[in-house]
Enzyme design. Structure first.
Site, PDB file in Angstrom:
ATOM      1  N   LYS A 143       0.854  -1.203   0.000  1.00 42.64           N
ATOM      2  CA  LYS A 143       0.000   0.000   0.000  1.00 42.64           C
ATOM      3  C   LYS A 143       0.877   1.235   0.000  1.00 42.64           C
ATOM      4  O   LYS A 143       2.054   1.185   0.368  1.00 42.64           O
ATOM      5  CB  LYS A 143      -0.931   0.027   1.216  1.00 42.64           C
ATOM      6  N   ASP A 203      -1.961  -1.697  10.838  1.00 40.62           N
ATOM      7  CA  ASP A 203      -2.420  -1.614   9.444  1.00 40.62           C
ATOM      8  C   ASP A 203      -2.728  -2.984   8.829  1.00 40.62           C
ATOM      9  O   ASP A 203      -3.038  -3.070   7.649  1.00 40.62           O
ATOM     10  CB  ASP A 203      -1.443  -0.799   8.577  1.00 40.62           C
TER      11      ASP A 203
HETATM   12  O1  C5P Z   1       0.906  -1.612  15.068  1.00 42.81           O
HETATM   13  P1  C5P Z   1       2.317  -1.699  14.576  1.00 42.81           P
HETATM   14  O2  C5P Z   1       3.089  -2.786  15.283  1.00 42.81           O
HETATM   15  O3  C5P Z   1       2.444  -1.778  13.108  1.00 42.81           O
HETATM   16  O4  C5P Z   1       3.009  -0.321  14.986  1.00 42.81           O
HETATM   17  C1  C5P Z   1       4.390  -0.210  15.115  1.00 42.81           C
HETATM   18  C2  C5P Z   1       4.693   0.974  16.019  1.00 42.81           C
HETATM   19  O5  C5P Z   1       4.337   2.185  15.373  1.00 42.81           O
HETATM   20  C3  C5P Z   1       3.925   0.976  17.323  1.00 42.81           C
HETATM   21  O6  C5P Z   1       4.604   0.261  18.327  1.00 42.81           O
HETATM   22  C4  C5P Z   1       3.868   2.455  17.644  1.00 42.81           C
HETATM   23  O7  C5P Z   1       5.069   2.854  18.246  1.00 42.81           O
HETATM   24  C5  C5P Z   1       3.784   3.117  16.281  1.00 42.81           C
HETATM   25  N1  C5P Z   1       2.418   3.463  15.884  1.00 42.81           N
HETATM   26  C6  C5P Z   1       1.784   4.523  16.493  1.00 42.81           C
HETATM   27  N2  C5P Z   1       0.513   4.875  16.120  1.00 42.81           N
HETATM   28  C7  C5P Z   1      -0.137   4.192  15.157  1.00 42.81           C
HETATM   29  C8  C5P Z   1       0.486   3.108  14.511  1.00 42.81           C
HETATM   30  C9  C5P Z   1       1.765   2.768  14.907  1.00 42.81           C
HETATM   31  O8  C5P Z   1       2.359   5.175  17.379  1.00 42.81           O
HETATM   32  N3  C5P Z   1      -1.369   4.564  14.816  1.00 42.81           N
END
Ligand code: C5P
Length: 307
Positions: A14, A142
């Site tokens: 994406k 995501d």
């Molecule tokens: O959810 P995911 O593991 O992909 O996110 C990785 C990191 O990105 C999270 O640990 C967080 O620090 C940050 N993040 C965030 N806000 C979001 C998505 C991700 O702070 N909406």
């Protein structure tokens, strides 16, 4: 005929057509408003039933093949949801990695979403779509989007989804400089620049700081920026801003960082213009990788993924 023993799936990348960071949530994540858009760049996954422990094989040595791989997380969560005992087993997943790692293109998340769907079928785990979406959200913010595909608005952590009308097809020139950006790190830079305190629900000062950061109120000619992470990522990697400018100079209708980067994309109406821009971008940087691809609708994602 016995049960199906093998499935092949494409997991599409994406880009984020826009991305606003609205504040910090009580859970530490950031409140987002973004537009996800599928593109025709994909990892190719095969899922094959083979007796023995669960295994991942990947042709990219930079991609972990243990529990750090989101496909592993997907397998574990699904196995538990299916009330199977012990650790996942009897499956080998091979990943032909084409989506650059740490590019802000969602490669690992897309692989995980593809794994949830394929493994639930091969392991014969009956699961509702709502439950699948909720498992996806546990794997990463995501991942739910990749169960959907196409053009989708993402809110909250990026996991509250609402379908949008398909964007008209655009050619996409994707430029990945010779480094990756971790999502956590990029949001950390955002916190440092804006301040976690005031950002919670947008006190005026925080909004002013955000405005200055994104260029919307600073009158510095940066009004085209629609990804709020672009400025902070560019501060640490100035090449990002230069690549956005280069794509604009090459005639892109819109150019931006994707997600938290490091990939930068430019959108073009006509293939010939995109090809010309891709050639120009390839000429001017040795360590960068340039892809020419296009946007995909939700229907195209569905149709092509199973090929
Ligand atoms: O959810 P995911 O593991 O992909 O996110 C990785 C990191 O990105 C999270 O640990 C967080 O620090 C940050 N993040 C965030 N806000 C979001 C998505 C991700 O702070 N909406």
């Amino acid at each position: 005929m016995g049960p199906e023993r093998s499935l092949a799936r494409l997991a599409f990348a994406k880009i984020n057509l826009d991305l606003r960071v609205l504040g910090v949530r009580p859970d530490g994540y950031h409140e987002l408003r973004t537009t996800f858009q599928s593109i025709a760049l994909a990892d190719a996954l095969t899922f094959t039933a083979v007796a023995g422990p669960f295994r991942i094989v990947c042709d990219d040595p930079g991609c972990p093949v243990d529990s750090r791989n989101l496909v592993w997380r997907a397998a574990e969560l699904l196995w538990k949801a299916g009330r199977r005992s012990g650790a996942p087993r009897d499956m080998v997943v091979t990943i032909a990695k084409r989506i650059p790692i740490q590019g802000g293109l969602g490669g690992g998340s897309s692989d995980a979403a593809a794994a949830l769907v394929a493994l639930s079928s091969l392991w014969r785990i009956r699961i509702t779509r709502a439950r699948l979406l909720s498992l996806a959200g546990v794997i990463g913010a995501d991942v739910p989007y990749f169960l959907e595909g196409g053009t989708v608005r993402g809110q909250a952590r990026g996991d509250h989804l609402s379908r949008l009308p398909d964007t008209p097809r655009r050619w996409v020139v994707l430029v990945v400089a010779g480094f990756g950006v971790s999502t956590a790190e990029a949001f950390g830079w955002w916190d440092t620049a804006v301040g976690r305190d005031g950002a919670v629900h947008g006190s005026q000062t925080a909004q002013e700081r955000r405005g200055a950061l994104t260029g919307r109120t600073s009158g510095d000619g940066q009004l085209g920026i629609t990804n709020d992470l672009q400025r902070v990522v560019s501060r640490h990697h100035p090449i990002v801003a230069r690549l956005v400018t280069a794509l604009e100079r090459q005639g892109a209708d819109h150019a931006s960082l994707s997600g938290s980067g490091s990939a930068v994309f430019g959108l073009f109406r006509h293939r010939a213009d995109a090809e010309r821009a891709a050639r120009a971008l390839r000429r001017t940087g040795a360590r960068r990788v340039v892809f020419l691809t296009r946007t995909l609708t939700r229907q195209e994602c569905r149709k092509l993924a199973a090929k």
